[in-house]
Scaffold this motif. Structure first.
Motif, short mmCIF file in Angstrom:
data_model
loop_
_atom_site.label_atom_id
_atom_site.label_comp_id
_atom_site.label_asym_id
_atom_site.label_seq_id
_atom_site.Cartn_x
_atom_site.Cartn_y
_atom_site.Cartn_z
N UNK A 78 0.71 -1.07 0.06
CA UNK A 78 0.08 -0.02 -0.01
C UNK A 78 0.81 1.31 -0.15
N UNK A 79 2.00 1.06 0.66
CA UNK A 79 2.57 2.39 0.88
C UNK A 79 4.37 2.29 1.10
N UNK A 80 5.29 2.97 0.39
CA UNK A 80 6.47 3.08 0.89
C UNK A 80 6.97 4.29 1.20
N UNK A 136 1.18 10.04 -4.26
CA UNK A 136 -0.07 9.70 -3.21
C UNK A 136 -1.21 9.23 -4.22
N UNK A 137 -1.82 8.34 -3.93
CA UNK A 137 -3.21 7.79 -4.38
C UNK A 137 -2.94 7.77 -5.87
N UNK A 138 -1.76 7.18 -6.23
CA UNK A 138 -1.44 6.97 -7.67
C UNK A 138 -1.41 8.15 -8.59
N UNK A 139 -0.91 9.26 -7.91
CA UNK A 139 -0.97 10.30 -8.91
C UNK A 139 0.20 11.52 -7.90
N UNK A 156 0.58 2.59 -4.58
CA UNK A 156 -0.14 3.92 -4.70
C UNK A 156 0.47 4.98 -3.86
N UNK A 157 1.02 4.94 -3.07
CA UNK A 157 1.81 5.97 -2.04
C UNK A 157 3.33 5.72 -1.87
N UNK A 158 3.95 6.64 -2.42
CA UNK A 158 5.41 6.45 -2.16
C UNK A 158 5.96 7.98 -1.79
N UNK A 159 6.59 8.02 -0.73
CA UNK A 159 7.13 9.34 -0.27
C UNK A 159 8.53 9.32 0.16
#
Length: 426
Positions: free
Chosen positions: A168-170, A205-208, A249-252
């Motif tokens: 879901x997230x990284x 975030x949210x694939x955008x 979807x979420x990569x920060x």
């Protein structure tokens, strides 16, 4: 092999390449300032870093001159080029490698001096436009093979491959808990450092793509060894390839800053002293404010002798495994003093300089010699991380079973899996 650049990271690259010269062969170091290259050669010889007797030589080179770089590649008979010079020279060095058919490895994304924070994905503005040419020429080009980008990309690929069914997230967290004793300094090229933080902060975030201002969003984490630290949402290279190559979807990206750094940065930025655009003084002299600030700050390589403390950099990954929620933190802890004692550079340079040498060894041995342009996460991460374990950058993990080091001994990829990774299919 040819190392382009002569800063703190180049020093680490040279020492680590020397320690593997039985695989990598002759070592050549080139930059605009010959004295700096010669100082690195002297350091390697003084510390007796060469694994076996061999060639290590210094050269003067303007790497923006493609023909000059091609000539030096030919003169030195180099087969692998590690580019750890300024991000402004990436495309010139890459072009020289494509035209001469040699492997190319860098540690940061290309930048143009008059532009900052271009339209994402950043790799699409320059590097990826040469993907077809690399593949047609059979040239291996490994982009962003430092630590972040680089090792953290491999951590992300490892998590996707081995620890989750869906991710879901990284969140990539970079904390430097060390101290250099200076009133104010940057750990790498001040010009590149400040450019990262004066523009738009892009996150996936949210694939955008989402935009924020620097220091607008923060988080606090209790991390292994270094403890509790606050980090800030930042724009960074790896987001721009991971968002393309991984279905997450979420990569920060989050970087730690102390209040003193933020205060000084804010003052400099508010006064316009971090601008990359030229201004004219009352005397008619045209200057770039950011370059003036760079000129008066300490050289990052000068920080090494008095640097103490540790770094902690890793990927906090959340998703599902066997239908259950899961969270893992895959990370490395490095020590500034240990880095200086080994290779004469501080920990930030060490974490950035060891990985491209590991990548070069894997290219030389054929494991990562993919004959095309790739980002690190498109290649099998296990041989890379396993080699780094032996070279001074241990990969560890924190999950529901606690904290422990990871070992990649005995790992062998399924034939179909390695073919897919090298082909860039995940």
């Amino acid at each position: 092999m040819l190392i382009i650049g002569a800063g703190g990271v180049a020093q680490v690259v040279a020492h680590k390449a020397a320690m593997a010269n039985d695989v990598l062969g002759d070592i050549h170091i080139a930059s605009r300032t010959l004295d700096k290259c010669q100082a690195i050669v002297s350091s390697v010889l003084e510390k007796k870093s060469l694994k076996k007797p061999g060639v290590i030589e210094a050269h003067r080179l303007d790497a923006l001159d493609i023909e000059a770089t091609k000539a030096l590649i030919a003169k030195t008979r180099s087969q692998i080029v590690i580019n750890v010079g300024s991000a402004f020279i990436n495309m010139s060095v890459l072009e020289a490698c494509i035209q001469t058919g040699v492997a190319y490895i860098d540690t940061a994304i290309h930048e143009e001096p008059e532009k900052i924070c271009e339209t994402p994905p950043w790799y699409g503005n320059y590097e990826w436009k040469r993907r077809e040419r690399c593949e047609k020429a059979g040239v291996t080009a490994i982009l962003g093979a430092g630590f972040d980008p680089g090792v953290v990309n491999a951590y992300a690929a490892l998590a996707v491959d081995e620890y989750f069914d869906t991710v879901d997230s990284i969140d990539i967290i970079d904390i430097n808990a060390g101290s250099h004793g200076k009133y104010f300094a940057t750990n790498f090229d001040p010009e590149i450092n400040f450019r990262e933080f004066t523009g738009v902060v892009y996150s996936w975030q949210d694939s955008q793509w989402q935009t924020n201002k620097m220091f607008e969003v923060s988080r606090t984490d209790d991390l292994p060894v270094v403890g509790s630290h606050t980090s800030y949402l930042s724009g960074h290279d790896e987001i721009h390839s991971l968002s393309r190559n991984l279905d997450v979807p979420d990569i920060r990206f989050w970087m730690g800053f102390g209040e003193h750094y933020i205060n000084v940065f804010t003052v400099l930025n508010s006064l316009g002293l971090l601008s990359e655009q030229p201004v004219t003084t009352a005397e008619g002299l045209e200057v770039v404010p950011l370059k003036v600030v760079k000129a008066v700050l300490p050289d990052p390589s000068s920080l090494a002798p008095n640097y103490e403390g540790k770094t902690c950099i890793g990927d906090l990954v959340k998703g599902k495994k066997d239908g259950e929620d899961r969270e893992v933190f895959i990370y490395n802890v490095a020590d500034h003093k240990e880095a200086f004692n080994e290779v004469g550079s501080q920990g930030i340079s060490y974490t950035a300089g060891v990985p491209p040498v590991a990548a070069a060894i894997l290219v030389a041995k054929g494991t990562w010699d993919c004959h095309k342009m790739v980002n690190v996460e498109e290649l099998p991460p296990q041989p890379f991380l396993g080699l780094l374990n032996k070279m001074g950058l241990q990969t560890s993990i924190r999950d529901e079973n606690g904290e422990r080091d990871l070992s990649f001994e005995g790992w062998t990829p399924p034939a179909t899996a390695i073919a897919g990774k090298v082909a860039g299919k995940r």
